[in-house]
Every structure is written in C-alpha cells, then in structure tokens.
Motif scaffolding. Structure first.
Motif, PDB file in Angstrom:
ATOM      1  N   ARG A   1      41.969  13.134  21.557  1.00 26.78           N
ATOM      2  CA  ARG A   1      43.143  12.380  22.166  1.00 26.78           C
ATOM      3  C   ARG A   1      43.251  10.467  21.521  1.00 26.78           C
ATOM      4  O   ARG A   1      43.666   9.836  22.177  1.00 26.78           O
ATOM      5  N   HIS A   2      43.064   9.971  20.752  1.00 28.55           N
ATOM      6  CA  HIS A   2      42.679   8.775  19.741  1.00 28.55           C
ATOM      7  C   HIS A   2      43.367   8.855  17.721  1.00 28.55           C
ATOM      8  O   HIS A   2      43.270   9.553  17.877  1.00 28.55           O
ATOM      9  N   ARG A   3      44.379   7.915  18.509  1.00 29.16           N
ATOM     10  CA  ARG A   3      43.992   7.957  16.879  1.00 29.16           C
ATOM     11  C   ARG A   3      43.410   6.654  16.244  1.00 29.16           C
ATOM     12  O   ARG A   3      43.462   5.630  16.549  1.00 29.16           O
ATOM     13  N   PHE A   4      42.887   7.102  14.483  1.00 27.13           N
ATOM     14  CA  PHE A   4      42.023   6.063  14.724  1.00 27.13           C
ATOM     15  C   PHE A   4      42.482   5.575  12.792  1.00 27.13           C
ATOM     16  O   PHE A   4      42.336   6.833  12.244  1.00 27.13           O
ATOM     17  N   GLN A   5      42.480   5.054  12.412  1.00 32.73           N
ATOM     18  CA  GLN A   5      42.878   4.048  11.395  1.00 32.73           C
ATOM     19  C   GLN A   5      41.852   3.240  11.000  1.00 32.73           C
ATOM     20  O   GLN A   5      41.549   2.246  11.314  1.00 32.73           O
ATOM     21  N   VAL A   6      41.621   3.713  10.121  1.00 32.59           N
ATOM     22  CA  VAL A   6      40.776   2.891   9.075  1.00 32.59           C
ATOM     23  C   VAL A   6      40.854   1.408   7.960  1.00 32.59           C
ATOM     24  O   VAL A   6      42.418   1.877   7.326  1.00 32.59           O
ATOM     25  N   LEU A   7      40.806   0.875   8.548  1.00 32.93           N
ATOM     26  CA  LEU A   7      41.302  -0.534   8.198  1.00 32.93           C
ATOM     27  C   LEU A   7      40.493  -1.299   7.022  1.00 32.93           C
ATOM     28  O   LEU A   7      41.393  -1.816   5.872  1.00 32.93           O
TER      29      LEU A   7
ATOM     30  N   GLU B   1      27.732  12.148  19.107  1.00 35.55           N
ATOM     31  CA  GLU B   1      27.746  12.747  18.113  1.00 35.55           C
ATOM     32  C   GLU B   1      27.388  11.652  17.008  1.00 35.55           C
ATOM     33  O   GLU B   1      27.054  11.934  15.876  1.00 35.55           O
ATOM     34  N   ALA B   2      27.237  10.603  16.808  1.00 38.76           N
ATOM     35  CA  ALA B   2      26.698   9.108  15.915  1.00 38.76           C
ATOM     36  C   ALA B   2      26.842   8.259  17.557  1.00 38.76           C
ATOM     37  O   ALA B   2      27.356   8.178  18.281  1.00 38.76           O
ATOM     38  N   VAL B   3      26.110   7.233  16.839  1.00 39.48           N
ATOM     39  CA  VAL B   3      25.808   5.909  17.468  1.00 39.48           C
ATOM     40  C   VAL B   3      26.956   5.061  17.534  1.00 39.48           C
ATOM     41  O   VAL B   3      27.573   4.509  18.442  1.00 39.48           O
ATOM     42  N   THR B   4      27.441   4.539  16.460  1.00 34.74           N
ATOM     43  CA  THR B   4      28.723   3.011  16.106  1.00 34.74           C
ATOM     44  C   THR B   4      29.782   4.459  16.429  1.00 34.74           C
ATOM     45  O   THR B   4      30.319   5.360  15.794  1.00 34.74           O
ATOM     46  N   ILE B   5      31.461   3.433  16.642  1.00 33.88           N
ATOM     47  CA  ILE B   5      32.188   3.995  16.604  1.00 33.88           C
ATOM     48  C   ILE B   5      32.411   4.367  14.850  1.00 33.88           C
ATOM     49  O   ILE B   5      33.293   5.587  14.387  1.00 33.88           O
TER      50      ILE B   5
ATOM     51  N   ILE C   1      32.545   2.255   6.768  1.00 32.65           N
ATOM     52  CA  ILE C   1      33.514   1.155   7.290  1.00 32.65           C
ATOM     53  C   ILE C   1      33.460   0.171   8.312  1.00 32.65           C
ATOM     54  O   ILE C   1      32.704   0.321   9.052  1.00 32.65           O
ATOM     55  N   THR C   2      34.294  -0.573   7.969  1.00 32.04           N
ATOM     56  CA  THR C   2      33.827  -1.974   8.787  1.00 32.04           C
ATOM     57  C   THR C   2      35.709  -2.325   9.664  1.00 32.04           C
ATOM     58  O   THR C   2      34.137  -3.555  10.511  1.00 32.04           O
ATOM     59  N   ALA C   3      35.797  -2.124   9.260  1.00 30.92           N
ATOM     60  CA  ALA C   3      37.073  -1.704  10.458  1.00 30.92           C
ATOM     61  C   ALA C   3      38.184  -0.800  11.037  1.00 30.92           C
ATOM     62  O   ALA C   3      38.125  -0.171   9.905  1.00 30.92           O
ATOM     63  N   LEU C   4      38.650  -0.424  12.083  1.00 27.67           N
ATOM     64  CA  LEU C   4      39.238   0.533  12.659  1.00 27.67           C
ATOM     65  C   LEU C   4      39.971  -0.266  13.825  1.00 27.67           C
ATOM     66  O   LEU C   4      39.953  -1.029  14.129  1.00 27.67           O
ATOM     67  N   ARG C   5      41.484   0.833  13.957  1.00 24.86           N
ATOM     68  CA  ARG C   5      42.210   0.324  14.430  1.00 24.86           C
ATOM     69  C   ARG C   5      41.983   1.430  15.632  1.00 24.86           C
ATOM     70  O   ARG C   5      42.397   3.236  14.938  1.00 24.86           O
ATOM     71  N   ILE C   6      41.393   2.055  16.659  1.00 28.65           N
ATOM     72  CA  ILE C   6      41.243   2.602  17.496  1.00 28.65           C
ATOM     73  C   ILE C   6      43.037   2.834  18.606  1.00 28.65           C
ATOM     74  O   ILE C   6      43.511   1.343  19.486  1.00 28.65           O
ATOM     75  N   SER C   7      44.212   4.419  18.657  1.00 30.11           N
ATOM     76  CA  SER C   7      45.014   3.440  19.230  1.00 30.11           C
ATOM     77  C   SER C   7      44.598   4.372  21.292  1.00 30.11           C
ATOM     78  O   SER C   7      43.144   4.343  21.266  1.00 30.11           O
ATOM     79  N   ALA C   8      45.441   3.688  21.575  1.00 24.09           N
ATOM     80  CA  ALA C   8      45.185   4.195  23.698  1.00 24.09           C
ATOM     81  C   ALA C   8      45.171   5.915  23.696  1.00 24.09           C
ATOM     82  O   ALA C   8      45.583   6.378  23.058  1.00 24.09           O
TER      83      ALA C   8
ATOM     84  N   LEU D   1      31.300   7.892  15.047  1.00 25.44           N
ATOM     85  CA  LEU D   1      32.105   9.310  14.878  1.00 25.44           C
ATOM     86  C   LEU D   1      33.431   9.372  13.681  1.00 25.44           C
ATOM     87  O   LEU D   1      33.303  10.848  13.918  1.00 25.44           O
ATOM     88  N   VAL D   2      33.563   7.999  13.659  1.00 23.05           N
ATOM     89  CA  VAL D   2      35.211   8.841  12.144  1.00 23.05           C
ATOM     90  C   VAL D   2      34.483   9.025  11.455  1.00 23.05           C
ATOM     91  O   VAL D   2      34.895  10.681  10.540  1.00 23.05           O
ATOM     92  N   ILE D   3      33.071   9.110  10.503  1.00 24.10           N
ATOM     93  CA  ILE D   3      32.854   9.907   9.350  1.00 24.10           C
ATOM     94  C   ILE D   3      31.957  10.972   9.742  1.00 24.10           C
ATOM     95  O   ILE D   3      32.640  12.074   8.863  1.00 24.10           O
ATOM     96  N   HIS D   4      31.838  11.242  11.184  1.00 23.69           N
ATOM     97  CA  HIS D   4      31.061  12.936  11.550  1.00 23.69           C
ATOM     98  C   HIS D   4      32.660  14.022  11.709  1.00 23.69           C
ATOM     99  O   HIS D   4      32.247  14.993  11.402  1.00 23.69           O
ATOM    100  N   GLU D   5      33.638  13.395  12.324  1.00 25.82           N
ATOM    101  CA  GLU D   5      34.755  14.174  13.051  1.00 25.82           C
ATOM    102  C   GLU D   5      35.205  14.215  11.151  1.00 25.82           C
ATOM    103  O   GLU D   5      35.817  15.589  10.887  1.00 25.82           O
ATOM    104  N   ALA D   6      35.361  13.538  10.745  1.00 24.53           N
ATOM    105  CA  ALA D   6      36.248  13.844   9.021  1.00 24.53           C
ATOM    106  C   ALA D   6      35.338  14.449   8.099  1.00 24.53           C
ATOM    107  O   ALA D   6      35.612  15.200   7.108  1.00 24.53           O
ATOM    108  N   GLN D   7      34.043  14.334   8.566  1.00 31.07           N
ATOM    109  CA  GLN D   7      32.986  15.028   7.383  1.00 31.07           C
ATOM    110  C   GLN D   7      33.625  14.451   6.086  1.00 31.07           C
ATOM    111  O   GLN D   7      33.592  15.249   4.590  1.00 31.07           O
ATOM    112  N   MET D   8      33.643  12.717   6.060  1.00 29.24           N
ATOM    113  CA  MET D   8      34.012  12.551   5.025  1.00 29.24           C
ATOM    114  C   MET D   8      33.829  11.224   4.778  1.00 29.24           C
ATOM    115  O   MET D   8      33.624  10.707   6.205  1.00 29.24           O
ATOM    116  N   ILE D   9      33.767  10.127   4.131  1.00 27.27           N
ATOM    117  CA  ILE D   9      33.797   8.546   3.983  1.00 27.27           C
ATOM    118  C   ILE D   9      35.415   8.191   3.836  1.00 27.27           C
ATOM    119  O   ILE D   9      35.482   8.299   2.511  1.00 27.27           O
ATOM    120  N   PRO D  10      35.788   8.190   4.772  1.00 30.04           N
ATOM    121  CA  PRO D  10      37.668   7.681   4.316  1.00 30.04           C
ATOM    122  C   PRO D  10      37.578   6.254   3.446  1.00 30.04           C
ATOM    123  O   PRO D  10      36.913   5.144   3.822  1.00 30.04           O
TER     124      PRO D  10
END
Length: 400
Positions: free
Chosen positions: A372-378, A346-350, A385-392, A353-362
């Motif tokens: 099945r992961h939680r993505f938080q934009v830091l 879907e995307a090259v960078t993480i 997007i320069t930093a994210l926190r991704i859950s297990a 991938l977040v932008i592709h799934e969110a269909q927006m710039i968060p």
C-alpha cells in the motif's frame, strides 16, 4: 483461570499470596487444568440433565416430561452454568481465579490421570490426520502474548508510541541478527596501518568515530582497532611528538563475530566483555561490517543522536506526504521515522525490499506499488539503488 493476569499472579505469589501461588501452579500445566474443568463441567451438566429427566418424567409421564426437562435444564444450564459464571469470571478474572484456585486444584488432582489418558487418545487420533502434538505444547508464546498486550493498550491510548516501540525492540532482539543492523563495510571508515603516524592522526581527527579499524595490505586484513582515547594518551606521553608515535603499540585487539549472531546474545557479550565494538565477518571470514553497543541500543530506544549525527539521515519528507529515501536506509529505521508498517523480515534496507518485491534490479523511473505504498526509483549506481521516492499509505490495495 486463563484470563487472569499472569504478571499480577506472579507478583502476588512473590508477596506470599497462597491463592495466587495455586493459580500459577494451575497455569503451569494449562492443558491439564482446562481438561479437568471441562470434564467436571460435562459430568455435572449431564448428571443434572439425567436427574431432571428422571424426576419430571415421573411427574409428567410420556414425551412431555422429556420435553419439559429438556427446556428447563437448557435454561438453567445456559443462565446459571454458562453465561452468568463466565460473565463474572471475565469481569473479575483475577479475583475469581484466586477464589476458585483451591477447588480447581482439587479437581485437577482428582481427574489428572483421566485427563492424561484423554490427552493420549486425542494426540493419537490427531496423528492419524497428520497433526503431531508434543506433550508440552505451548498454546501462547510469551513474547507474542506480551507484544499483543502492548499493541492492544497502544490502540486504547494507554501506551505511547515511543514506549510501544521500545518494548517491541526488546522483544525483537532475539529474532534479529547483527547483519541486519551492522554498518556495512562500504560505509566503514578504515585506515591503512602502513600510513605515517601524522597522516593517521589527521585521519582520526577528521573521522566522526572514536574507534577506527586499521588494516594492512588489504581491507579484509584487520590488524587492530585504534581508539581515539588511546591515541590522545599516547600523544600526551610521547616526548618527540606525533612523529615519534608507535601506532602499532596502542592498537587494540580486534573482536570478530559471525554475521549470524543474534542481537540478544551480542548485547550480553558486549556487557560481559566490556567491549562496545565488534567486527562482523561471514562464514568465509570476509569482513562484512561492524556493530557497536550503540547500534543495538538504538534498536530499543530509537536513534541516539549526538553532535555528529544528522536527524533522519537519508530520509527527506516532501510536501505531498511522500519521502525521498536513500537506498541504504533500513526498513526498520524508515518504519520508526514515518510510523509505517513495511515488512522488516524480507530485506534489511529499503533498496533491498524493492529488489526483493520486484524480483529484479529496477531502472531509474520505474514505479512499483506494494504494501500500500508507491515506490519510485530515482537513482541507481551500477547495480545499487541509491535513491527512491515512497508515497504515503495508499487507500487502495492494488499491487504491481
């Protein structure tokens, strides 16, 4: 026949084994072979049932003779024509395939014209329902068959995780483009060819790379590639020192490749040209990034670290099992580092991938749950997007 190991059959054929050669010949036209076996199987079963019915109705006239014949042939065919031989074939598929290769090849040659006629009727019938099949339909793609075998043996504990990744990396080369692994132009080290020789030498000494592109007037106008080895040799031979260096004379011709080049072709091109460095451009000729032989090899063997590399650069594990990830980290690298299965198509960078799934710039602080992961934009810098926190991996299948 279909359960026989193709790798072992090919190896035995190379060693001169005639039964293995026959098995490979049969598997080269698998559909015709299966059709001939099914045709012979049905002919024998129907003939045996008809003969049994005729004999038993003579001995036991009336409906009871038909009932006895049906029951007897059902048991005989089920045990001795279906379950028993197929169980033996599954348990010892290679040996059974080699032993039966000669009679099976005879059956295929005998029923070949009938099978081709049946295939023609089947394809014509399916075409009525909108299903179009070529005469050379490949039931199992070789790559997927190998990948499935590797995954299966890995799940059984016979193939280590690193080995599975390496084998998968080899299979993925033809499906990936250089744009997916290149160093983006924003991360490239570029030097202005118009700088004085001393400044260029100082910049090369500070850089972590041995090959540095030089541009003139604007970054898209690459005029050459400066190799640290060439620079060192020129310094040793120059009698007037750094000030007397002619940088333009030692520049190497830049090699430009399109961003749609797949990795398998580019690997072959690197080996053929004996050049390990290429600049990537888009369809308009604009510089997009660079790719090296090491970048492609890392897709196979994983990250190749040297004294200038940082382990898991951009991925920082947290105590709660989550990870803080820089947005430029590729999905593939994150999957390898964490042994995750985030989609890589879907995307090259993480961040992509977040932008592709969110269909927006968060915005910073926004949280999304997918795969099945939680993505938080830091952090976000302008539209990046320069930093994210991704859950297990989460236990639930919730999506947002």
């Amino acid at each position: 026949m279909t359960g026989a190991s193709r790798a072992r059959m090919h190896q035995l054929e190379r060693e001169g084994d005639r039964p293995a050669k026959r098995v490979n010949k049969l598997l080269s036209d698998q559909e015709t072979m299966i059709g001939a076996v099914l045709l012979g199987n049905n002919l024998i079963n129907i003939l045996a049932s008809a003969l049994a019915t005729q004999v038993l109705t003579t001995l036991i006239p009336g409906p009871w003779g038909v009932a006895v014949a049906t029951a007897a042939m059902t048991v005989l065919i089920l045990i001795f024509a279906e379950v028993l031989p197929k169980t033996l074939a599954i348990v010892r598929s290679d040996d059974v395939a080699r032993a039966l290769s000669a009679p099976t090849l005879f059956i295929v040659r005998l029923f070949g014209p009938i099978i081709y006629a049946i295939q023609w009727i089947v394809r014509r019938t399916l075409r009525v329902f909108g299903v179009k099949l070529d005469m050379a339909v490949d039931v199992l793609a070789a790559h997927e068959e190998i990948r499935g075998a590797v995954d299966y043996h890995h799940s059984e504990g016979l193939v280590e995780t690193d080995d599975r990744r390496m084998l998968g990396g080899v299979l993925d080369l033809s499906d990936m483009d250089v744009s997916e692994i290149m160093v983006h132009r924003k991360s490239m080290v570029l030097l202005d060819a118009g700088l004085p020789a001393r400044e260029l030498v100082d910049a090369v000494l500070e850089a972590q790379h041995t090959r540095i592109p030089l541009y003139r007037d604007q970054p898209d106008n690459i005029v050459g590639v400066l190799h640290a080895r060439d620079l060192l040799k020129a310094l040793a031979e120059c009698p007037t020192g750094v000030e007397g260096l002619d940088i333009a004379a030692i520049l190497r011709e830049p090699w430009f490749i399109p961003d749609a080049t797949n990795l398998k072709d580019q690997l072959n091109a690197f080996l053929k040209r004996k050049n390990h460095f290429a600049l990537v451009v888009d369809e308009y000729g604009a510089l997009q990034g660079l790719v090296t032989l090491e970048d492609i090899l890392e897709e196979i063997v994983g990250e190749i670290e040297d004294e200038h590399d940082t382990t898991l650069d951009g991925v920082r594990r947290q105590g709660d099992g989550s990870v803080n990830v820089d947005g430029h980290v590729t999905v593939r690298d994150l999957n390898r580092a964490m042994d995750w299965r985030l989609p890589e198509g879907e995307a090259v960078t993480i961040a992509g991938l977040v932008i592709h799934e969110a269909q927006m710039i968060p915005e910073p602080g926004q949280t999304f749950i997918f795969y099945r992961h939680r993505f938080q934009v830091l952090r976000r810098q302008r539209n990046q997007i320069t930093a994210l926190r991704i859950s297990a991996r989460l236990d639930d299948d919730s999506d947002a």
